[in-house]
Design a protein around this motif. Sequence first.
Motif, PDB file in Angstrom:
ATOM      1  N   THR A  85      61.815 119.438  66.362  1.00 28.10           N
ATOM      2  CA  THR A  85      61.707 120.776  66.933  1.00 28.10           C
ATOM      3  C   THR A  85      61.122 121.795  65.969  1.00 28.10           C
ATOM      4  O   THR A  85      61.009 122.960  66.291  1.00 28.10           O
ATOM      5  CB  THR A  85      63.077 121.290  67.388  1.00 28.10           C
ATOM      6  OG1 THR A  85      63.960 121.253  66.258  1.00 28.10           O
ATOM      7  CG2 THR A  85      63.655 120.431  68.495  1.00 28.10           C
ATOM      8  N   HIS A  86      60.775 121.354  64.745  1.00 34.22           N
ATOM      9  CA  HIS A  86      60.257 122.263  63.728  1.00 34.22           C
ATOM     10  C   HIS A  86      61.236 123.411  63.457  1.00 34.22           C
ATOM     11  O   HIS A  86      60.929 124.575  63.732  1.00 34.22           O
ATOM     12  CB  HIS A  86      58.890 122.819  64.138  1.00 34.22           C
ATOM     13  CG  HIS A  86      57.883 121.767  64.481  1.00 34.22           C
ATOM     14  ND1 HIS A  86      57.853 121.142  65.703  1.00 34.22           N
ATOM     15  CD2 HIS A  86      56.895 121.208  63.754  1.00 34.22           C
ATOM     16  CE1 HIS A  86      56.870 120.262  65.722  1.00 34.22           C
ATOM     17  NE2 HIS A  86      56.275 120.269  64.544  1.00 34.22           N
ATOM     18  N   PRO A  87      62.414 123.077  62.945  1.00 36.13           N
ATOM     19  CA  PRO A  87      63.433 124.117  62.723  1.00 36.13           C
ATOM     20  C   PRO A  87      63.057 125.070  61.587  1.00 36.13           C
ATOM     21  O   PRO A  87      62.242 124.741  60.726  1.00 36.13           O
ATOM     22  CB  PRO A  87      64.676 123.311  62.342  1.00 36.13           C
ATOM     23  CG  PRO A  87      64.159 122.005  61.833  1.00 36.13           C
ATOM     24  CD  PRO A  87      62.875 121.744  62.545  1.00 36.13           C
ATOM     25  N   THR A  88      63.673 126.251  61.599  1.00 38.97           N
ATOM     26  CA  THR A  88      63.548 127.169  60.472  1.00 38.97           C
ATOM     27  C   THR A  88      64.584 126.773  59.427  1.00 38.97           C
ATOM     28  O   THR A  88      65.506 125.996  59.718  1.00 38.97           O
ATOM     29  CB  THR A  88      63.834 128.626  60.900  1.00 38.97           C
ATOM     30  OG1 THR A  88      65.206 128.707  61.330  1.00 38.97           O
ATOM     31  CG2 THR A  88      62.922 129.064  62.036  1.00 38.97           C
ATOM     32  N   GLN A 123      67.950 127.730  60.703  1.00 38.69           N
ATOM     33  CA  GLN A 123      68.492 126.810  61.711  1.00 38.69           C
ATOM     34  C   GLN A 123      69.042 125.543  61.067  1.00 38.69           C
ATOM     35  O   GLN A 123      70.086 125.024  61.472  1.00 38.69           O
ATOM     36  CB  GLN A 123      67.409 126.445  62.739  1.00 38.69           C
ATOM     37  CG  GLN A 123      67.130 127.559  63.738  1.00 38.69           C
ATOM     38  CD  GLN A 123      65.883 127.294  64.569  1.00 38.69           C
ATOM     39  OE1 GLN A 123      64.996 126.555  64.164  1.00 38.69           O
ATOM     40  NE2 GLN A 123      65.823 127.915  65.728  1.00 38.69           N
ATOM     41  N   GLU A 139      55.257 122.913  55.932  1.00 41.72           N
ATOM     42  CA  GLU A 139      55.704 124.251  56.302  1.00 41.72           C
ATOM     43  C   GLU A 139      54.672 124.871  57.229  1.00 41.72           C
ATOM     44  O   GLU A 139      53.493 124.922  56.912  1.00 41.72           O
ATOM     45  CB  GLU A 139      55.882 125.125  55.056  1.00 41.72           C
ATOM     46  CG  GLU A 139      56.318 126.536  55.430  1.00 41.72           C
ATOM     47  CD  GLU A 139      56.599 127.427  54.211  1.00 41.72           C
ATOM     48  OE1 GLU A 139      56.261 127.019  53.080  1.00 41.72           O
ATOM     49  OE2 GLU A 139      57.149 128.519  54.419  1.00 41.72           O
ATOM     50  N   SER A 185      59.208 130.730  58.695  1.00 42.30           N
ATOM     51  CA  SER A 185      58.458 129.477  58.712  1.00 42.30           C
ATOM     52  C   SER A 185      59.229 128.408  59.453  1.00 42.30           C
ATOM     53  O   SER A 185      60.458 128.411  59.480  1.00 42.30           O
ATOM     54  CB  SER A 185      58.220 128.987  57.287  1.00 42.30           C
ATOM     55  OG  SER A 185      57.246 129.746  56.667  1.00 42.30           O
ATOM     56  N   ARG A 186      58.494 127.494  60.032  1.00 38.78           N
ATOM     57  CA  ARG A 186      59.103 126.336  60.677  1.00 38.78           C
ATOM     58  C   ARG A 186      58.756 125.118  59.834  1.00 38.78           C
ATOM     59  O   ARG A 186      57.705 125.072  59.204  1.00 38.78           O
ATOM     60  CB  ARG A 186      58.534 126.208  62.096  1.00 38.78           C
ATOM     61  CG  ARG A 186      58.642 127.521  62.902  1.00 38.78           C
ATOM     62  CD  ARG A 186      59.988 127.648  63.539  1.00 38.78           C
ATOM     63  NE  ARG A 186      60.135 126.640  64.566  1.00 38.78           N
ATOM     64  CZ  ARG A 186      59.900 126.839  65.854  1.00 38.78           C
ATOM     65  NH1 ARG A 186      59.518 128.023  66.277  1.00 38.78           N
ATOM     66  NH2 ARG A 186      60.050 125.857  66.727  1.00 38.78           N
ATOM     67  N   ASP A 224      58.406 120.852  59.355  1.00 37.73           N
ATOM     68  CA  ASP A 224      58.233 119.548  59.975  1.00 37.73           C
ATOM     69  C   ASP A 224      58.400 118.475  58.911  1.00 37.73           C
ATOM     70  O   ASP A 224      57.525 118.277  58.079  1.00 37.73           O
ATOM     71  CB  ASP A 224      56.839 119.455  60.625  1.00 37.73           C
ATOM     72  CG  ASP A 224      56.696 118.233  61.515  1.00 37.73           C
ATOM     73  OD1 ASP A 224      57.545 117.325  61.417  1.00 37.73           O
ATOM     74  OD2 ASP A 224      55.743 118.192  62.311  1.00 37.73           O
ATOM     75  N   ASN A 273      64.333 128.900  70.768  1.00 37.53           N
ATOM     76  CA  ASN A 273      64.223 128.470  69.388  1.00 37.53           C
ATOM     77  C   ASN A 273      63.928 129.713  68.574  1.00 37.53           C
ATOM     78  O   ASN A 273      64.662 130.674  68.653  1.00 37.53           O
ATOM     79  CB  ASN A 273      63.097 127.441  69.309  1.00 37.53           C
ATOM     80  CG  ASN A 273      63.366 126.409  68.265  1.00 37.53           C
ATOM     81  OD1 ASN A 273      63.911 126.745  67.223  1.00 37.53           O
ATOM     82  ND2 ASN A 273      63.008 125.178  68.517  1.00 37.53           N
ATOM     83  N   THR A 274      62.827 129.747  67.899  1.00 36.37           N
ATOM     84  CA  THR A 274      62.500 130.942  67.147  1.00 36.37           C
ATOM     85  C   THR A 274      61.367 131.682  67.833  1.00 36.37           C
ATOM     86  O   THR A 274      60.350 131.103  68.158  1.00 36.37           O
ATOM     87  CB  THR A 274      62.059 130.572  65.734  1.00 36.37           C
ATOM     88  OG1 THR A 274      63.141 129.890  65.116  1.00 36.37           O
ATOM     89  CG2 THR A 274      61.734 131.802  64.937  1.00 36.37           C
TER      90      THR A 274
END
Length: 164
Positions: free
Chosen positions: A43-46, A49, A81, A89-90, A92, A157-158
């Motif tokens: 989900t490409h968290p921050t 998160q 990033e 930033s998210r 991966d 999400n963000t």
Amino acid sequence: MIATQDPKIHKRVEALGERLRERGCRLTPQRLALLRLLVSSNTHPTAEQLYQQLHEDFPTTSLATVYKTLAVLKETGDVLEVGFGNHPSRFDGNNLSPHAHLICRDCGEIIDIMENRNLSEFSRQVTSRSGYRLISQRIDIFGICPHCKNGDKKPSNTIINQGE
Ligand code: ZN
Ligand code: MN
């Protein structure tokens, strides 16, 4: 908790752990949990998160540890990033093959697209035709996802473009 059964995930967590150790980071249980989280979330968290999720199982984890770990893994090329100016930033850590992103402007969902060879080939072609030396590539496609388009709000999400 995160499933740890997948042998592929297990192997990557071990590899990342080794990388951290080489860089002088202690492999605490919370750091290992962070690695598992990073490697298994698509989900490409921050950072925030990741910290929140980690905090449920490891209340003593600090946000600084999360940032430090991410910084090291970014340096070693094990985590990508994805920055958005003033927005958080998210990250991966799940998909390390070159890929582009499809991003919902409203809920901040990020989906991996153009995986495998397509993106690299495209970048190589564009740069070599222009006489550039390729350094890195990043392609983001922004839109509004089907959920947001239909107005059925899913847990967000963000937000990427909060100001709009
Ligand atoms: Zn959306
Ligand atoms: Mn991605």
